[in-house]
Design a protein around this motif. Structure first.
Motif, PDB file in Angstrom:
ATOM      1  N   GLU A  28      20.742 -61.892  29.747  1.00  0.00           N
ATOM      2  CA  GLU A  28      20.077 -60.990  30.601  1.00  0.00           C
ATOM      3  C   GLU A  28      20.444 -61.206  31.984  1.00  0.00           C
ATOM      4  OE1 GLU A  28      16.866 -62.774  29.065  1.00  0.00           O
ATOM      5  OE2 GLU A  28      15.672 -60.988  28.326  1.00  0.00           O
ATOM      6  N   ALA A  44      19.663 -60.874  22.909  1.00  0.00           N
ATOM      7  CA  ALA A  44      19.488 -60.600  23.994  1.00  0.00           C
ATOM      8  C   ALA A  44      18.064 -59.439  24.087  1.00  0.00           C
ATOM      9  CB  ALA A  44      20.717 -59.868  24.649  1.00  0.00           C
ATOM     10  N   ASP A  45      17.895 -58.578  23.345  1.00  0.00           N
ATOM     11  CA  ASP A  45      16.938 -57.700  23.338  1.00  0.00           C
ATOM     12  C   ASP A  45      16.717 -57.318  21.977  1.00  0.00           C
ATOM     13  OD1 ASP A  45      15.099 -55.686  24.018  1.00  0.00           O
ATOM     14  OD2 ASP A  45      16.431 -54.575  25.421  1.00  0.00           O
ATOM     15  N   TRP A  89      23.486 -66.647  29.170  1.00  0.00           N
ATOM     16  CA  TRP A  89      21.990 -65.919  29.690  1.00  0.00           C
ATOM     17  C   TRP A  89      22.386 -64.535  29.620  1.00  0.00           C
ATOM     18  CZ3 TRP A  89      20.035 -66.433  35.664  1.00  0.00           C
ATOM     19  CH2 TRP A  89      19.019 -65.537  35.646  1.00  0.00           C
ATOM     20  N   GLY A  96      12.967 -60.654  25.723  1.00  0.00           N
ATOM     21  CA  GLY A  96      13.792 -61.519  26.533  1.00  0.00           C
ATOM     22  C   GLY A  96      14.900 -62.175  25.771  1.00  0.00           C
ATOM     23  N   LEU A  99      18.720 -53.609  31.627  1.00  0.00           N
ATOM     24  CA  LEU A  99      17.931 -54.865  32.071  1.00  0.00           C
ATOM     25  C   LEU A  99      16.854 -54.600  33.477  1.00  0.00           C
ATOM     26  CD1 LEU A  99      20.515 -57.462  31.124  1.00  0.00           C
ATOM     27  CD2 LEU A  99      18.260 -57.092  29.988  1.00  0.00           C
ATOM     28  N   THR A 100      17.798 -54.098  34.462  1.00  0.00           N
ATOM     29  CA  THR A 100      17.064 -54.155  35.650  1.00  0.00           C
ATOM     30  C   THR A 100      17.284 -52.632  36.406  1.00  0.00           C
ATOM     31  OG1 THR A 100      19.026 -54.746  36.750  1.00  0.00           O
ATOM     32  CG2 THR A 100      17.224 -56.261  36.334  1.00  0.00           C
ATOM     33  N   ALA A 156      21.700 -59.991  34.634  1.00  0.00           N
ATOM     34  CA  ALA A 156      22.176 -58.612  35.171  1.00  0.00           C
ATOM     35  C   ALA A 156      23.367 -58.639  36.290  1.00  0.00           C
ATOM     36  CB  ALA A 156      21.087 -57.745  35.529  1.00  0.00           C
ATOM     37  N   ARG A 183      24.636 -52.064  30.151  1.00  0.00           N
ATOM     38  CA  ARG A 183      23.586 -53.086  29.872  1.00  0.00           C
ATOM     39  C   ARG A 183      22.632 -53.360  30.973  1.00  0.00           C
ATOM     40  NH1 ARG A 183      19.754 -55.345  27.251  1.00  0.00           N
ATOM     41  NH2 ARG A 183      19.851 -57.344  27.045  1.00  0.00           N
TER      42      ARG A 183
END
Length: 797
Positions: free
Chosen positions: A674, A192-193, A672, A160, A705-706, A676, A701
């Protein structure tokens, strides 16, 4: 020249040698592990994973230590991690440090970890530079980073990065640190990851050192606690090749209480050696006792009776076996029989009360000050010190100590737990500094301290503290559903340790509800609503939390019903009105949504969330000028909230103000990483500004994420269409429609790509399908009319 004297052993080597000399039994398990190093990795008999399992006290950790020594005898580079490393970056840091100590530094991984830590410190430093004097709690919150963002037992909980509310409050967050260039910054990617960025580097480094040593062996102890965080990551690391190719001379060892999850490990039986451990046999117990000089038969029989063959108890009682004829001595008396100082004995008992302790907590728990107490405790055979620095008593020793104190003096029991609860409350309040109150349960330092407060309040006064504990559960389910298992487990542990049937029942039922339904808190909230004695305010909060869960699951009618029930219970619940407005808006009932927002703002005029939802509602209604004004106000009320910036960016894009839109999306994504939704919309703006490379990077990206969203693939088609890559655009729209066959917009856009390829008849069919799905789709109707007019104007058509 005189011969050089042999190098003397260090103190640690002497202590380790004595420990190994005292190790008895487990010959079959030692032989199994040892023989694996004589079998080439290509041989089907070779095992790449060992999983030793068994109940607490059965000797898993001692066996793993012996296995570590066996691995070193075969020239292995060995690293060991326990529950103290509770995230993937912490595991990697521990492995890198131990490899370096053995002369094989993982330099590339160290550099990446240093960059990750530097990024965390950059955020903390900016907190200070912006004028606020950051407290230790604020800095800890800023560096906590890895929030649990979704399902339990998934690595997504570790990937996260930084919670924007944590670092942005009062500081402008990552926007202030990285500005609009966040996507290009290594630090931003790591925040971010971290799992995705760091793990391939680990794999490459293990491959490099694997060429230089015979074996690389990694040990993960107390895996029953870290499995929810690491299980998926390890399975991906070992079997999927997602992070790269591991060296064949790698062996992984896990030690935990339970079997491995069959969903992840069940079909890997030929690669995994399952090693169940039971208690010592009587012969093994006698061997250990005789090795410690305990030979009197009556005393040996008494130790066998008290220990039940559990190695940790046999070892502890061997150090303090008592005299023959003391058959009525309790196990606790035997644990402390070698200590004559009454203050130390009392302190040792009291330090069993916290689930984990450090030096400060020892000072709080001990009834009277004892010099050198913390160091002395670590000389006791049943005290375990994990890498995190917070020590604990072994469970099979702690349980009788708790029982003795609870039954011996209920008043002292209550007073001691009150002192500990107050100490943890101070830590909890410090950790709250700089954290958005609506996201406290997502912040790991705050959550850990808050759960310890709950635990000690419940132990002190089970029935009195239970309502507050259940109220906390509503907050957990509303803010961070994936943390609900920690909360439910706290109730279970308090019920066991305080011997409270009501706590045990509540805890077990809630834990079952949480674990059986994955990350969704609906079942747990249902239990609270039907069985708990809640105030109207609490009941409304529980209904709102359940409504949001149902809304996220697409259960719109149920979500609408729960919000309505919340309003009926508490007509002044602004959150219920705001939540219902979101559901109504998703159903296209805009005027009703605005009426609910009117009511929410009457109750809480300065509440930024209600204002931002009004702006978003105006945007969806096409009232762009009004939306812009309201979103400006929402951003002014809460500059740390990324959502109003994202919505405002899309409004500005639709108004043709693309540069301003890009600035808004950059700031939102910096806050933020993340986000998406904002990444997909920023791709749209980049396309309009002639930056297809940046647009495709944003969509890549967003897909990470999704994954699997039709909108992401549809936007990719738009990028290709805008750059004249029509065949690729048609393929993207096709994939989007495979994911969502009722995606009318994709049919309309595919029509334009087909038209550009000269496939006009197919383009008309696509527009017909778009209008069939959405008769109010005015743009598609206009395009259909245009194609018809052009056809009529061409000879022969």
């Amino acid at each position: 020249m005189p011969p050089s004297s042999p190098r003397r052993l260090s103190l640690q080597q002497i202590v380790e040698g004595r420990r190994r000399a005292a190790f008895v039994g487990r010959e079959a398990e030692l032989d199994l592990f040892r023989s694996n190093f004589t079998i080439p990795p290509e041989d089907p008999r070779h095992r790449f994973v060992f999983h030793v399992r068994g109940n607490a006290g059965v000797g898993k950790t001692s066996l793993v230590r012996e296995w570590q020594q066996v691995a070193r005898e075969f020239g292995a580079l060995a690293a060991s991690v326990d529950e103290g490393a509770d995230s993937v970056p912490e595991v990697l840091a521990a492995v890198a440090a131990q490899c370096a100590e053995q002369g094989h530094p993982l330099k590339a991984l160290d550099r990446m970890l240093a960059a990750y830590r530097r990024a965390l410190h950059t955020v903390a430093d900016r907190l200070a530079a912006d004028g606020d004097d950051p407290t230790p709690g604020a800095l800890a919150a800023a560096q906590a980073g890895l929030i649990a963002a979704g399902a339990i037992p998934v690595v997504g909980a570790l990937a996260g990065g930084i919670d924007p509310a944590v670092v942005a409050r009062g500081a402008g967050g990552l926007r202030a640190v990285f500005g609009g260039r966040a996507r290009q910054q290594e630090e931003a990617r790591l925040l971010a990851d971290p799992v995705r960025e760091l793990t391939p580097v680990l794999v490459a480094e293990l491959g490099r050192v694997g060429d230089a040593v015979p074996w690389v062996v990694l040990f993960l102890d107390t895996y029953e606690r870290t499995a929810p965080l690491l299980d998926r990551w390890l399975a991906d690391l070992l079997f999927s090749g997602r992070y790269g190719e591991l060296p064949a001379n790698l062996v992984l060892t896990l030690a935990g209480q339970r079997r491995l999850d069959p969903a992840r490990w069940g079909d890997r039986g030929r690669l995994v050696a399952d090693v169940p451990l039971g208690p010592f046999t009587e012969a093994e117990s006698r061997q250990l006792l005789h090795g410690r000089g305990v030979v009197a038969e009556p005393v040996v029989r008494e130790v066998l009776r008290l220990s039940g063959g559990l190695p940790v108890l046999v070892s502890t009682l061997a150090a303090n076996p008592g005299a023959a004829g003391e058959a009525n001595a309790t196990a606790v008396e035997r644990f402390l029989a070698g200590e004559s100082d009454p203050d130390r004995r009392a302190a040792a008992l009291a330090c069993a009360l916290p689930r984990r302790f450090d030096e400060d907590l020892v000072a709080v728990a001990a009834p009277t000050p004892v010099p050198g107490l913390y160091d002395w405790l670590h000389e006791l055979p049943f005290v375990v010190e994990p890498h995190s620095g917070r020590s604990r008593y072994h469970g099979v020793v702690r349980a009788p100590m708790l029982r003795l104190q609870r039954t011996g003096s209920p008043q002292r029991w209550t007073e001691a737990h009150d002192r500990l609860a107050d100490a943890f409350a101070v830590r909890r309040d410090a950790a709250a500094d700089g954290v958005d109150p609506d996201r406290l349960w997502a912040d790991e330092p705050w959550r850990r301290a808050a759960l310890d407060v709950l635990y000690h309040r419940l132990c002190a006064r089970p029935r009195t503290a239970l309502p507050d504990a259940l109220r906390a559960g509503i907050e957990v389910c509303g803010q961070q559903p994936s943390a609900a298992r920690h909360w439910a487990r706290t109730l279970v542990e308090a019920g066991e340790d305080a011997d409270s049937a009501v706590l045990r029942d509540w805890g077990r039922d809630l834990l079952a509800a949480v674990m059986d339904h994955g990350p969704r808190p609906t079942a747990a909230l249902g239990l609270l609503l039907t069985r708990a004695e809640l105030t109207d305010t609490d009941r409304a909060a529980a209904l709102v939390a359940r409504a949001w869960d149902r809304f996220r699951a697409g259960e719109l009618d149920a979500a609408l019903s729960d919000h309505g029930r919340a309003i009926a219970v508490d007509p002044r619940s602004e959150r219920a009105y705001q939540g219902r407005s979101v559901v109504l808006r998703s159903l296209g009932r805009y005027e009703e949504a605005l009426a609910d927002l009117d009511r929410a703002e009457e109750i809480a005029p300065a509440w930024a969330w209600a204002v931002r939802e009004r702006g978003e509602t105006y945007r969806r209604m096409g009232r762009l000028t009004e939306a812009l004004t309201v979103l400006d106000r929402a951003h002014a009320l809460d500059p740390a909230d990324a959502v109003p910036l994202g919505s405002r960016g899309l409004v500005r894009h639709r108004l043709g103000r693309h540069e301003e839109a890009l600035e808004d999306f950059d700031r939102a994504i910096a806050l933020w990483p993340e986000y998406a939704w904002a990444l997909v919309r920023r791709a749209r703006v980049r396309t309009a500004l002639g930056d297809p490379v940046g647009a495709l990077a944003d969509l890549d990206r967003a897909e990470e994420l999704t994954p699997g969203l039709a909108g992401t693939e549809g936007e990719r088609g738009e990028v290709y269409r805008a750059t004249g890559r029509y065949e690729e655009a048609v393929a993207c729209y096709g994939r989007a429609l495979a994911q969502d066959p009722e995606y009318a917009w994709a049919h309309g856009s595919r029509a334009l790509a087909l038209e550009a390829l000269g496939r006009v008849a197919e383009a008309r069919a696509e527009l017909d399908r778009a209008l069939e799905l959405d008769p109010g789709y005015g743009w598609a109707r206009a395009q259909r009319a245009r194609l018809g007019a052009e056809a009529r104007g061409r000879p022969g058509e």
